[in-house]
Design an enzyme around this catalytic site. Structure first.
Site, PDB file in Angstrom:
ATOM      1  N   HIS A  23      -9.018  34.870  -7.295  1.00 13.50           N
ATOM      2  CA  HIS A  23      -9.955  35.183  -6.302  1.00 13.50           C
ATOM      3  C   HIS A  23     -10.978  33.987  -6.031  1.00 13.50           C
ATOM      4  CE1 HIS A  23     -10.489  38.633  -3.819  1.00 13.50           C
ATOM      5  NE2 HIS A  23     -11.476  39.058  -4.293  1.00 13.50           N
ATOM      6  N   ASN A  71     -17.142  40.986  -2.161  1.00 19.89           N
ATOM      7  CA  ASN A  71     -17.170  41.816  -1.013  1.00 19.89           C
ATOM      8  C   ASN A  71     -18.597  41.916  -0.240  1.00 19.89           C
ATOM      9  OD1 ASN A  71     -18.652  42.819  -3.341  1.00 19.89           O
ATOM     10  ND2 ASN A  71     -17.579  44.974  -3.386  1.00 19.89           N
ATOM     11  N   ASP A  96      -8.579  33.235  -0.935  1.00 18.01           N
ATOM     12  CA  ASP A  96      -7.097  33.589  -1.470  1.00 18.01           C
ATOM     13  C   ASP A  96      -6.407  34.466  -0.491  1.00 18.01           C
ATOM     14  OD1 ASP A  96      -9.469  35.327  -2.267  1.00 18.01           O
ATOM     15  OD2 ASP A  96      -7.656  36.455  -3.317  1.00 18.01           O
TER      16      ASP A  96
END
Length: 190
Positions: A23, A71, A96
């Site tokens: 990530h 997020n 990613d």
């Protein structure tokens, strides 16, 4: 492309436990670009990001890594865009991509987020999906592994051997899109 300031954002999660995970490949590419710019990241208090200011491909550029979790990256990206007066069309987000094989690098503008919560946050915060993306393939999770778990795992030993080269290629793609524009860059890269 114009001389407009570019905002180049590498996505990742803060903290040493996430440093080497799939990530965080956006942060890794941002690291390559900061070395090419000859700068070091420093805190930008108004946005909640770490930035390097300088030039990429002769263009004024702000290179950024949001300090929030993936997020919630949209707040930092929108804050930087407002602070530096950068239009969404001059924003490049490096992230990613599960839907690309490991090591594949692709460019696109707009479109869906494909379940990527970082992109979803950025689209919501900017009020548009119409920004550039440098997609760095990490491949699909094996078997029935949950994608959310997969992206937070370190790269395999085989992948780690190629990771530096992949990050260099993704940085090249960012520079190419800044130099020649999206369509010409896609024609060369894809």
């Amino acid at each position: 492309m114009s001389e407009d300031t570019a905002l180049v954002v590498g996505l990742g999660n803060p903290g040493p436990q996430y440093e080497k995970t799939r990530h965080n490949v956006g942060f890794m590419v941002a690291g390559v670009l900061s070395a090419r710019m000859g700068g070091k990241f420093s805190a930008h208090k108004k946005s909640g990001a770490e930035i390097v200011q300088g030039r990429l491909e002769g263009r004024p550029a702000i290179l950024a890594k949001p300090r929030s979790f993936m997020n919630l990256s949209g707040g930092a990206v929108a804050g930087l865009a407002r602070f530096f007066s950068v239009d969404p069309g001059n924003i490049v987000v490096i992230h990613d991509e599960l839907d690309l094989d490991f090591g594949t690098v692709r460019l696109k503008q707009g479109g869906g987020e494909g379940g990527h919560n970082g992109l979803r946050s950025i689209s919501q915060s900017l009020g548009t999906k119409d920004y550039l993306r440098t997609r760095v393939g990490i491949g699909r999770p094996p078997g029935r592994m949950d994608p959310a778990s997969y992206v937070l795992k370190p790269f395999s030993s085989v992948e780690r051997k190629e990771l530096d080269l992949v990050c260099e290629e993704a940085a090249d793609a960012v520079e190419l899109v800044l130099r020649v524009g999206l369509e010409a860059a896609q024609n060369r890269l894809h």
